[in-house]
Design a protein around this motif. Sequence first.
Motif, PDB file in Angstrom:
ATOM      1  N   GLU A  27      -8.329   4.521   0.597  1.00 47.01           N
ATOM      2  CA  GLU A  27      -7.098   4.526  -0.198  1.00 47.01           C
ATOM      3  C   GLU A  27      -6.737   5.888  -0.776  1.00 47.01           C
ATOM      4  O   GLU A  27      -5.622   6.086  -1.271  1.00 47.01           O
ATOM      5  CB  GLU A  27      -7.214   3.504  -1.317  1.00 47.01           C
ATOM      6  N   ASP A  28      -7.663   6.870  -0.716  1.00 44.11           N
ATOM      7  CA  ASP A  28      -7.372   8.184  -1.285  1.00 44.11           C
ATOM      8  C   ASP A  28      -6.725   9.139  -0.283  1.00 44.11           C
ATOM      9  O   ASP A  28      -6.396  10.271  -0.635  1.00 44.11           O
ATOM     10  CB  ASP A  28      -8.662   8.819  -1.829  1.00 44.11           C
ATOM     11  N   LEU A  29      -6.542   8.709   0.957  1.00 45.90           N
ATOM     12  CA  LEU A  29      -5.913   9.562   1.962  1.00 45.90           C
ATOM     13  C   LEU A  29      -4.423   9.744   1.682  1.00 45.90           C
ATOM     14  O   LEU A  29      -3.771   8.858   1.137  1.00 45.90           O
ATOM     15  CB  LEU A  29      -6.062   8.945   3.358  1.00 45.90           C
ATOM     16  N   ALA A  76      -4.242  -3.580   5.195  1.00 46.25           N
ATOM     17  CA  ALA A  76      -3.855  -3.585   3.789  1.00 46.25           C
ATOM     18  C   ALA A  76      -4.045  -2.212   3.152  1.00 46.25           C
ATOM     19  O   ALA A  76      -3.199  -1.742   2.389  1.00 46.25           O
ATOM     20  CB  ALA A  76      -4.659  -4.646   3.032  1.00 46.25           C
ATOM     21  N   ILE A  77      -5.162  -1.545   3.473  1.00 44.55           N
ATOM     22  CA  ILE A  77      -5.427  -0.222   2.896  1.00 44.55           C
ATOM     23  C   ILE A  77      -4.428   0.796   3.412  1.00 44.55           C
ATOM     24  O   ILE A  77      -3.871   1.604   2.646  1.00 44.55           O
ATOM     25  CB  ILE A  77      -6.878   0.219   3.201  1.00 44.55           C
ATOM     26  N   ALA A  78      -4.179   0.790   4.739  1.00 44.03           N
ATOM     27  CA  ALA A  78      -3.203   1.721   5.307  1.00 44.03           C
ATOM     28  C   ALA A  78      -1.825   1.485   4.715  1.00 44.03           C
ATOM     29  O   ALA A  78      -1.112   2.426   4.356  1.00 44.03           O
ATOM     30  CB  ALA A  78      -3.162   1.574   6.829  1.00 44.03           C
ATOM     31  N   CYS A  79      -1.433   0.225   4.589  1.00 43.87           N
ATOM     32  CA  CYS A  79      -0.148  -0.132   3.992  1.00 43.87           C
ATOM     33  C   CYS A  79      -0.063   0.386   2.565  1.00 43.87           C
ATOM     34  O   CYS A  79       0.936   1.001   2.163  1.00 43.87           O
ATOM     35  CB  CYS A  79       0.012  -1.650   4.027  1.00 43.87           C
ATOM     36  N   ASP A  80      -1.109   0.179   1.805  1.00 47.25           N
ATOM     37  CA  ASP A  80      -1.084   0.550   0.395  1.00 47.25           C
ATOM     38  C   ASP A  80      -0.990   2.058   0.203  1.00 47.25           C
ATOM     39  O   ASP A  80      -0.236   2.535  -0.646  1.00 47.25           O
ATOM     40  CB  ASP A  80      -2.333   0.006  -0.307  1.00 47.25           C
ATOM     41  N   LEU A  81      -1.727   2.824   1.027  1.00 43.69           N
ATOM     42  CA  LEU A  81      -1.681   4.283   0.827  1.00 43.69           C
ATOM     43  C   LEU A  81      -0.323   4.844   1.234  1.00 43.69           C
ATOM     44  O   LEU A  81       0.204   5.756   0.586  1.00 43.69           O
ATOM     45  CB  LEU A  81      -2.836   4.978   1.550  1.00 43.69           C
ATOM     46  N   LEU A  82       0.290   4.297   2.288  1.00 44.06           N
ATOM     47  CA  LEU A  82       1.619   4.749   2.687  1.00 44.06           C
ATOM     48  C   LEU A  82       2.668   4.347   1.650  1.00 44.06           C
ATOM     49  O   LEU A  82       3.552   5.126   1.295  1.00 44.06           O
ATOM     50  CB  LEU A  82       1.987   4.165   4.052  1.00 44.06           C
ATOM     51  N   CYS A  83       2.548   3.130   1.149  1.00 38.17           N
ATOM     52  CA  CYS A  83       3.510   2.613   0.172  1.00 38.17           C
ATOM     53  C   CYS A  83       3.402   3.356  -1.157  1.00 38.17           C
ATOM     54  O   CYS A  83       4.415   3.751  -1.743  1.00 38.17           O
ATOM     55  CB  CYS A  83       3.267   1.117  -0.020  1.00 38.17           C
ATOM     56  N   GLU A  84       2.181   3.566  -1.628  1.00 39.25           N
ATOM     57  CA  GLU A  84       1.994   4.247  -2.909  1.00 39.25           C
ATOM     58  C   GLU A  84       2.478   5.696  -2.828  1.00 39.25           C
ATOM     59  O   GLU A  84       3.042   6.228  -3.792  1.00 39.25           O
ATOM     60  CB  GLU A  84       0.519   4.210  -3.329  1.00 39.25           C
ATOM     61  N   TYR A  85       2.273   6.337  -1.700  1.00 36.63           N
ATOM     62  CA  TYR A  85       2.707   7.720  -1.529  1.00 36.63           C
ATOM     63  C   TYR A  85       4.232   7.812  -1.594  1.00 36.63           C
ATOM     64  O   TYR A  85       4.795   8.715  -2.211  1.00 36.63           O
ATOM     65  CB  TYR A  85       2.201   8.250  -0.192  1.00 36.63           C
TER      66      TYR A  85
END
Length: 237
Positions: A27-29, A76-85
């Motif tokens: 998630e930190d990427l 879910a992790i890939a989605c979350d990091l793209l969405c949060e960014y």
Amino acid sequence: MRAATFCLVALLLVASAFASSEVLIHEDLTPRELGCDACVSFMNQAIGQLLNIIEQVGVLSSCAEGCSALPNQYLAIACDLLCEYEGVTHFQEIVQDIDPDPVWICMELDACPSTSDAAANVKSVAAVPKSGPVGTTFKISIDYEVTKATGMGDVALVIFPPKGEGFPIEGDFSQYMKAPGNYTQTVSWTAKPGQMDPLGPGNYELLAIVCEGPCSCTHKALCYQLAQGKGIVTLSQ
């Protein structure tokens, strides 16, 4: 126009490309650290599911509300990091776009490279052999020169049958960050007739297009055509 019937190996193998990146995803990427291949593979797998989730939920109140509903932790992790960014509001707008091309989405999210001043020209489009009967496999070479570096480039080929017989045959091939220089994209086409492609004898026009972003993309801010070139291949009796 119809999708290509070329005998090709896709450059982006959706499931395997993303699966091979699973151990690296956390998630930190940033999107750029996630990488273009992984982002495109994720979007190809998840965009339909995300649209279904949004249809059920409506306006997402947070990235977690949409991403946590995906069927496995890596999506879910890939989605979350793209969405949060990007921010949940803009992320939802991009996913719900009328033309949600996965490569364009990943360019918009900064996972795939893009540039506003790419330039190129097509030097030649040629088939070997130049002519042959139905059933021949033609090697079509597209020689092009990049004069200003590309971001997420694309080379498309369209084969037009003579006298409007049948439908054009088309395909495109992603080209990552090409520096100035000369390049060749080779395409193998086996001239096999089908219901939509009678492939009668005659001259078939070859149209090659070099683009920044996918050539089929309708989002002109990031996707634009750089050059075109033409050639001929002949089917004999």
